[in-house]
Design a protein around this motif. Sequence first.
Motif, PDB file in Angstrom:
ATOM      1  N   PHE A  41      21.777  64.504  11.997  1.00 61.83           N
ATOM      2  CA  PHE A  41      22.354  64.165  12.998  1.00 61.83           C
ATOM      3  C   PHE A  41      23.747  63.079  12.870  1.00 61.83           C
ATOM      4  O   PHE A  41      23.931  62.382  12.236  1.00 61.83           O
ATOM      5  CB  PHE A  41      22.789  65.096  13.978  1.00 61.83           C
ATOM      6  N   SER A  42      22.438  61.611  13.346  1.00 62.14           N
ATOM      7  CA  SER A  42      23.129  60.353  13.478  1.00 62.14           C
ATOM      8  C   SER A  42      21.822  59.215  14.605  1.00 62.14           C
ATOM      9  O   SER A  42      21.808  59.817  15.310  1.00 62.14           O
ATOM     10  CB  SER A  42      24.209  60.448  14.590  1.00 62.14           C
ATOM     11  N   GLY A  43      21.844  59.014  12.971  1.00 62.74           N
ATOM     12  CA  GLY A  43      20.459  57.194  14.054  1.00 62.74           C
ATOM     13  C   GLY A  43      21.117  56.055  15.001  1.00 62.74           C
ATOM     14  O   GLY A  43      20.984  55.452  15.506  1.00 62.74           O
ATOM     15  N   GLY A  44      22.915  56.559  15.647  1.00 61.05           N
ATOM     16  CA  GLY A  44      23.136  56.309  16.273  1.00 61.05           C
ATOM     17  C   GLY A  44      23.732  54.844  15.872  1.00 61.05           C
ATOM     18  O   GLY A  44      24.740  54.802  14.481  1.00 61.05           O
ATOM     19  N   PHE A  45      24.656  53.573  16.653  1.00 59.05           N
ATOM     20  CA  PHE A  45      25.146  52.767  16.147  1.00 59.05           C
ATOM     21  C   PHE A  45      25.222  52.358  14.778  1.00 59.05           C
ATOM     22  O   PHE A  45      23.617  51.849  15.217  1.00 59.05           O
ATOM     23  CB  PHE A  45      25.636  51.585  17.439  1.00 59.05           C
ATOM     24  N   ASP A  46      25.107  51.883  14.073  1.00 59.80           N
ATOM     25  CA  ASP A  46      25.802  50.839  12.796  1.00 59.80           C
ATOM     26  C   ASP A  46      24.811  49.725  13.565  1.00 59.80           C
ATOM     27  O   ASP A  46      25.776  48.611  13.992  1.00 59.80           O
ATOM     28  CB  ASP A  46      26.617  50.725  12.187  1.00 59.80           C
ATOM     29  N   LEU A  47      23.173  49.183  13.076  1.00 57.12           N
ATOM     30  CA  LEU A  47      22.568  48.281  13.648  1.00 57.12           C
ATOM     31  C   LEU A  47      23.346  46.675  13.088  1.00 57.12           C
ATOM     32  O   LEU A  47      23.283  45.853  13.882  1.00 57.12           O
ATOM     33  CB  LEU A  47      21.068  47.963  13.791  1.00 57.12           C
ATOM     34  N   ASN A  48      24.309  46.632  11.959  1.00 57.38           N
ATOM     35  CA  ASN A  48      24.676  45.550  11.068  1.00 57.38           C
ATOM     36  C   ASN A  48      25.990  45.474  11.618  1.00 57.38           C
ATOM     37  O   ASN A  48      26.643  44.482  11.400  1.00 57.38           O
ATOM     38  CB  ASN A  48      24.732  45.876   9.625  1.00 57.38           C
ATOM     39  N   ALA A  49      26.740  45.996  12.890  1.00 58.57           N
ATOM     40  CA  ALA A  49      28.106  45.829  12.877  1.00 58.57           C
ATOM     41  C   ALA A  49      28.063  45.012  14.023  1.00 58.57           C
ATOM     42  O   ALA A  49      29.120  45.071  14.497  1.00 58.57           O
ATOM     43  CB  ALA A  49      28.553  47.708  13.021  1.00 58.57           C
ATOM     44  N   PHE A  50      27.007  45.201  15.188  1.00 57.56           N
ATOM     45  CA  PHE A  50      27.657  44.619  16.517  1.00 57.56           C
ATOM     46  C   PHE A  50      28.385  42.783  16.276  1.00 57.56           C
ATOM     47  O   PHE A  50      29.072  43.196  17.014  1.00 57.56           O
ATOM     48  CB  PHE A  50      26.115  44.151  17.110  1.00 57.56           C
ATOM     49  N   ASP A  51      27.944  42.388  15.088  1.00 55.42           N
ATOM     50  CA  ASP A  51      28.708  40.480  15.236  1.00 55.42           C
ATOM     51  C   ASP A  51      30.516  41.123  14.252  1.00 55.42           C
ATOM     52  O   ASP A  51      30.586  39.922  14.625  1.00 55.42           O
ATOM     53  CB  ASP A  51      27.982  40.113  14.051  1.00 55.42           C
ATOM     54  N   LYS A  52      30.193  42.392  14.033  1.00 52.78           N
ATOM     55  CA  LYS A  52      31.491  42.836  13.407  1.00 52.78           C
ATOM     56  C   LYS A  52      32.957  43.538  14.091  1.00 52.78           C
ATOM     57  O   LYS A  52      33.455  43.316  13.903  1.00 52.78           O
ATOM     58  CB  LYS A  52      31.430  43.582  11.781  1.00 52.78           C
ATOM     59  N   LYS A  53      32.448  43.389  15.323  1.00 54.28           N
ATOM     60  CA  LYS A  53      33.678  44.274  16.052  1.00 54.28           C
ATOM     61  C   LYS A  53      34.398  44.186  16.297  1.00 54.28           C
ATOM     62  O   LYS A  53      34.711  42.312  16.810  1.00 54.28           O
ATOM     63  CB  LYS A  53      32.704  44.472  17.829  1.00 54.28           C
ATOM     64  N   PRO A  54      35.515  44.123  16.105  1.00 58.22           N
ATOM     65  CA  PRO A  54      36.900  43.344  16.460  1.00 58.22           C
ATOM     66  C   PRO A  54      36.843  42.482  18.310  1.00 58.22           C
ATOM     67  O   PRO A  54      36.500  43.580  18.399  1.00 58.22           O
ATOM     68  CB  PRO A  54      38.180  43.928  16.634  1.00 58.22           C
ATOM     69  N   LYS A  55      37.290  40.920  17.887  1.00 63.04           N
ATOM     70  CA  LYS A  55      36.927  40.616  19.171  1.00 63.04           C
ATOM     71  C   LYS A  55      38.120  40.721  20.390  1.00 63.04           C
ATOM     72  O   LYS A  55      37.859  40.996  21.307  1.00 63.04           O
ATOM     73  CB  LYS A  55      37.048  39.468  18.644  1.00 63.04           C
ATOM     74  N   ASN A  56      38.885  41.249  19.536  1.00 64.59           N
ATOM     75  CA  ASN A  56      40.973  41.528  20.375  1.00 64.59           C
ATOM     76  C   ASN A  56      40.365  43.317  21.666  1.00 64.59           C
ATOM     77  O   ASN A  56      41.170  43.466  21.691  1.00 64.59           O
ATOM     78  CB  ASN A  56      41.526  41.395  20.210  1.00 64.59           C
ATOM     79  N   GLU A  57      39.553  43.508  20.438  1.00 63.29           N
ATOM     80  CA  GLU A  57      39.619  44.590  20.971  1.00 63.29           C
ATOM     81  C   GLU A  57      38.834  45.304  23.067  1.00 63.29           C
ATOM     82  O   GLU A  57      38.456  44.988  23.657  1.00 63.29           O
ATOM     83  CB  GLU A  57      38.156  45.253  20.957  1.00 63.29           C
ATOM     84  N   LYS A  58      39.613  46.084  23.028  1.00 62.99           N
ATOM     85  CA  LYS A  58      40.259  46.668  24.420  1.00 62.99           C
ATOM     86  C   LYS A  58      39.051  47.310  25.417  1.00 62.99           C
ATOM     87  O   LYS A  58      38.645  47.991  24.742  1.00 62.99           O
ATOM     88  CB  LYS A  58      41.460  47.672  24.702  1.00 62.99           C
ATOM     89  N   PRO A  59      38.881  46.546  26.009  1.00 61.14           N
ATOM     90  CA  PRO A  59      36.592  47.157  26.477  1.00 61.14           C
ATOM     91  C   PRO A  59      37.187  48.356  26.868  1.00 61.14           C
ATOM     92  O   PRO A  59      38.159  49.544  27.390  1.00 61.14           O
ATOM     93  CB  PRO A  59      37.052  46.607  27.999  1.00 61.14           C
ATOM     94  N   GLY A  60      36.436  49.180  26.514  1.00 58.11           N
ATOM     95  CA  GLY A  60      36.470  50.939  26.819  1.00 58.11           C
ATOM     96  C   GLY A  60      37.196  51.663  25.805  1.00 58.11           C
ATOM     97  O   GLY A  60      37.391  52.402  25.673  1.00 58.11           O
ATOM     98  N   SER A  61      37.729  51.056  25.225  1.00 59.65           N
ATOM     99  CA  SER A  61      38.858  52.008  23.792  1.00 59.65           C
ATOM    100  C   SER A  61      38.138  53.198  23.017  1.00 59.65           C
ATOM    101  O   SER A  61      37.891  53.924  23.210  1.00 59.65           O
ATOM    102  CB  SER A  61      39.476  50.439  23.177  1.00 59.65           C
TER     103      SER A  61
END
Length: 726
Positions: free
Chosen positions: A105-125
Amino acid sequence: MKCTCTTVREERTSATICHLYYSERSRAIVVGAGVLRPHCLLRPASDMATTMEVRRDGVAVITVSNPPVNALSLDVIASLQRDYGEALRRSDVKAIVLTGAKGRFSGGFDLNAFDKKPKNEKPGSLSIGFLTDIVEDAPKPSVAAIDGVALGGGLELAMVCHARVSTSSAQLGLPELQLGIIPGLGGTQRLPRLVGLPKALEMLLMSKPLKGVEAHKFGLVDAVVSADELISTACSWALEIVEDKCPWFRSLHRTDRLPALEETKKILNFARLQAQKQSASLQHPLVCIDVIEEGIISGPRAGLMKETLCGKMLEMSQISKSLRHVFFAQRATSKIPNISNLGLTPRRINKVAIVGGGLMGSGIATALISNNLLVILKEVNEQFLDAGISRVKANLRSLVKRGQMTKEDYEKKLSLLSGVLDYEQFREADVVIEAVIEDVSLKQKIFADLEKYCHSDCIFATNTSTIDLQLICQKTSCKDRIAGAHFFSPAHVMPLLEIIRTHWTSSQVACFLVDYGLDVYHIDHVITKFGMPMGPFRLADLVGFGVAVASRKQYLQSYPERCYKSMLIEIMLEENRTGESSRKGFYLYDDKRKASPDPEIKKYVEKSRSMASTAQYPKLPKLTDNDIVEIMLFPVVNEACRLLDEGVALKASDLDVASIMGRGFPSYRGGVMFWADSFGAKYIYDRLKAWSKYHGGIFEPCEYLSTRSRQGLSLAAMADGAMSRL
Ligand SMILES: C/C=C/C(=O)SCCNC(=O)CCNC(=O)[C@H](O)C(C)(C)COP(=O)(O)OP(=O)(O)OC[C@H]1O[C@@H](n2cnc3c(N)ncnc32)[C@H](O)[C@@H]1OP(=O)(O)O
């Protein structure tokens, strides 16, 4: 079989030499070469997304496809949002089934992607804006079809769906706390509402997944079916929700499994106590409990928002960075150039012979029979053999007592063990592990004998922590079949690891500090507070003074210039204090092996101090607890740098894994090298240099550390042209 923790230490004489692999999942040893991982190769971007197929019955099946574990990368999430948008818009789609490609099904959020999240993402979007407001509150129902793993963000996605169907072997869990973070896609709110508060806390705080059948029992999944029926059952279920034949549950709005407020507080407070007891230095488990509480007291949307905000903060913490580093470092241990990339198949091992039934030999035998391997245990006489087999029985009983083995299994496993007094049966062994005392000539004789009795492709391993493999091999012509395999005690509890010389270095520095006036028990206290499972003196008791003296002798012979010659342990041995086995070492031990300080220690310490003539050196300044940690562990870092420099270790992250799994270095500090890099090479170099000025070679910084300090490089960065000699 997937394996972890593999490396072969010391002088390897041939590229064909075996590797001992330890499988974390089955806790079994495999000898052979690595596992080829084709998914490591670059893959087209289309692989990392979702696909949607609209069936004739009006169910849109959305499949997450991001090999190997269908992790939720930013691309996957964007693709999922697009597919959902389309499915909700299309008039020919009545319901949605969400699943993962290739039985996962899925092993979860990509652990390589934490630092790549867009900085201006609205909290909770993502958690509120998409998953809650669009998917959970959609006018069309979603059903999750779960096989393989649904972990972390994977399970959170499934809990957003209106029903879940799984296979019996599927693993469902929220292991985020193991990574220093909390679930960030609603897991803290939906899990307690589905399985009840106590079970949710257990699953979260212990990062403990449930298998499909158990998940069904606790209400996390609605049906358990075979893998063949998974998609069809999920589709039928989704259509029955549309037709009002099955309930349309929104997990976030359920309250039937939540306890009353007073009871909630009691349960949460108890959980807080347990979390602190487990690890007082970790804050994120407490944050997780606070977030759950917020949702129950102020409502689930408030809980979701708090989860998002706290999650963001924890993702940036040093603890989470360290734990994510350890996750990848563990997996990287099995990537060994010219071994794991050759596509070889690990050799199957059925029977293992062990020479020596002492503490280590019996521990190794226990580990092997617990994993269904046939074991021959050899000792020199009946009395020693009986003692060895009794130790194996006691180890198995302790596993039963801790609930790690059933009573029925006890007899079954024990029947796999046979004791012998000669080498006759060794002809049938696929592997022989020598586990006698640290005595070069004895080991040399044993390997010469083994060569006569064992078949020509039998793998030989020596369980040594200090002796050069070249020396052990000297009297045999089968050098290419001998590997070093240093098990850590107790071998049936600790995973197999590469040797690290640093293991005893810390004890040497500890004896140095004692000779200079520090208290044995204070040193152990400081090191335990730092996060080690025990201090160097408690460890010396556990391992036994015989081993400590033998190891020290080897170090003194091999590296006299960087050893500290304390007489403390020898003095205690003279009075028959041998450590925990005789109930008297640095500590006294009661019937239940509980350790308590012994005031008599002063006598031995004073004698050791007078023999060390420490008075001729300048006094150590008053040391803070931080100083003690640094003076104890920077020499370990120095040794670890030597291992890298000499090519004995392949990469810094292998030393991180070794320090965590072999010596209990706190994983939330990322391992010895990751921790060292948080200070920087220059700071460590300067500290060591200052101590070495007065106290000699034991603190003298090595060339690797010195160069990195001058060049401002991290300790982990691979130097140009660096090559392992493994
Ligand atoms: C807000 C949400 C937060 C989260 O979701 S945080 C993540 C929560 N999920 C987890 O903690 C699960 C982590 N993964 C695992 O526990 C295991 O893995 C599995 C049980 C999923 C599979 O185990 P096995 O079959 O033994 O494979 P393997 O060697 O552990 O992993 C295969 C490859 O998959 C990569 N990988 C696994 N999970 C993730 C992930 N979540 N993100 C990125 N990569 C992942 C590994 O590194 C490795 O890669 P390589 O083959 O190159 O060594």
